[in-house]
Every structure is written in C-alpha cells, then in structure tokens.
Design a protein around this motif. Structure first.
Motif, PDB file in Angstrom:
ATOM      1  N   ALA A 118     -10.488  -6.592   0.592  1.00 31.29           N
ATOM      2  CA  ALA A 118      -9.333  -5.534   1.169  1.00 31.29           C
ATOM      3  C   ALA A 118      -8.822  -4.904   0.002  1.00 31.29           C
ATOM      4  CB  ALA A 118      -8.254  -6.586   1.790  1.00 31.29           C
ATOM      5  N   ASP A 119      -8.261  -4.046   0.505  1.00 31.71           N
ATOM      6  CA  ASP A 119      -7.335  -2.940  -0.354  1.00 31.71           C
ATOM      7  C   ASP A 119      -5.865  -3.412  -0.193  1.00 31.71           C
ATOM      8  OD1 ASP A 119      -7.307  -1.567   2.074  1.00 31.71           O
ATOM      9  OD2 ASP A 119      -7.151   0.221   1.181  1.00 31.71           O
ATOM     10  N   VAL A 120      -5.175  -3.989  -0.840  1.00 33.82           N
ATOM     11  CA  VAL A 120      -3.894  -4.542  -0.793  1.00 33.82           C
ATOM     12  C   VAL A 120      -2.776  -3.682  -1.520  1.00 33.82           C
ATOM     13  CG1 VAL A 120      -4.696  -6.808  -0.376  1.00 33.82           C
ATOM     14  CG2 VAL A 120      -4.133  -6.029  -2.613  1.00 33.82           C
ATOM     15  N   PRO A 121      -1.700  -3.635  -1.150  1.00 36.06           N
ATOM     16  CA  PRO A 121      -0.575  -2.766  -1.633  1.00 36.06           C
ATOM     17  C   PRO A 121       0.035  -3.255  -2.835  1.00 36.06           C
ATOM     18  CG  PRO A 121       0.397  -3.898   0.424  1.00 36.06           C
ATOM     19  CD  PRO A 121      -1.088  -4.188   0.271  1.00 36.06           C
ATOM     20  N   VAL A 122       0.019  -2.618  -3.818  1.00 34.73           N
ATOM     21  CA  VAL A 122       0.593  -3.182  -5.218  1.00 34.73           C
ATOM     22  C   VAL A 122       1.937  -3.535  -5.197  1.00 34.73           C
ATOM     23  CG1 VAL A 122       0.858  -2.330  -7.700  1.00 34.73           C
ATOM     24  CG2 VAL A 122      -1.161  -1.674  -6.372  1.00 34.73           C
ATOM     25  N   GLY A 123       2.826  -2.665  -4.562  1.00 35.26           N
ATOM     26  CA  GLY A 123       4.208  -2.988  -4.249  1.00 35.26           C
ATOM     27  C   GLY A 123       4.717  -2.676  -2.930  1.00 35.26           C
ATOM     28  N   GLN A 124       5.744  -3.701  -2.846  1.00 37.57           N
ATOM     29  CA  GLN A 124       6.302  -3.911  -1.374  1.00 37.57           C
ATOM     30  C   GLN A 124       7.307  -2.881  -1.155  1.00 37.57           C
ATOM     31  OE1 GLN A 124       4.959  -5.649   1.093  1.00 37.57           O
ATOM     32  NE2 GLN A 124       3.524  -6.660  -0.221  1.00 37.57           N
TER      33      GLN A 124
END
Length: 154
Positions: A118-124
C-alpha cells in the motif's frame, strides 16, 4: 488470503499465496511437460527483520499500470525503514497503482523478502496528504504460516 486479513483488515496480514499443482500442465507445445516455475523462474523466500541491511538491495518488482500490459518492471534503488510493527517496512521505491502485491525482492540473490501492499498517508486530516509506501516482510513471526500455506512444510 490469511484469516487475519479477513477478520481484522490489518495490513500485517495483507499477504496471499498462489500455489500450482505440479501435475497441472499448460499448453500443448514443447514446454507443456514443465512445471510453472521451470518456465517462469522462481525465487527463494527468507525470513528477515525490518531493520535488516539486506532489504536495502531489494526492489519492488511487478506489473505497474503505467507500463505495457504484461511487462514486468523493477523499481530501481530503494531505501527501506523500520515500520510500526515487526512485519511492516516503509520504503521509497518507485511504486504506482498495480504494484500492490508486487515482490519486495533482491533480484540478484533470487530472494523474496516480502510484498508491497500500500501507499498510506503520512498524516491524518490534511487535504494534501503526503504518502509513503508500505510492505509486509517475511518475518520469523509469519514464515511458518507462509511456508505451510505454500505447501513447503510437511
């Protein structure tokens, strides 16, 4: 597909294994009596830790959507970092859609160390989120399950 992925959705279980019968032959040409690994090639698997220097020689190798259909590509040099749990690794490999499920592999050593998932968000909560790539490695905590599912353990 592992039960943990179905029941929890946790990325640590985002691994699937395809097995092929050694008696299943494809086609009627001069290679029809060969097993699929004898035609396509194969790699060994190895348990590794997410801080291992061996990972630094791995690439994401698969079939990205932005290349011609059926063309396998490797990402080129990558940097791997320790993930948020022992089976997770972050990496900066050149990875696009279509690379989910691609091998984290050292082609020169013919070793599979894990799977790009996956590519996942670094910050929400940010409208222009930055993303990082994430992989699940073959680790001492999951290698028995992987080998058993692949039919490598008796």
């Amino acid at each position: 597909i592992f039960d943990g992925w179905i029941s929890t959705g946790r990325l640590r279980y985002d691994v699937a294994i395809a097995t092929f019968s050694p008696t299943f032959y494809r086609g009627t040409d001069n290679i029809s009596d060969l097993n699929i690994g004898e035609v396509t090639g194969y790699m060994g698997i190895r348990a590794i830790t997410n801080d291992s220097s061996r990972l630094q020689k791995a690439t994401v190798t698969g079939y990205p959507y932005d290349k011609a259909n059926g063309e396998m590509w490797a990402s080129g040099k990558c940097v791997f970092q320790v993930g948020y749990e022992p089976v997770i690794v972050y990496h900066n490999c050149d990875s696009v859609r279509g690379n989910d499920g691609s091998a984290l592999a050292d082609i020169n050593r013919a070793r599979l160390y894990g799977v790009n998932v996956a590519d996942v968000p670094v910050g929400q909560g940010y409208p222009d989120q930055a993303y990082t790539n994430l992989g699940v490695i073959i680790h001492e905590s999951n290698i028995d399950l992987i080998e058993s599912a692949a039919g490598l353990k008796k």
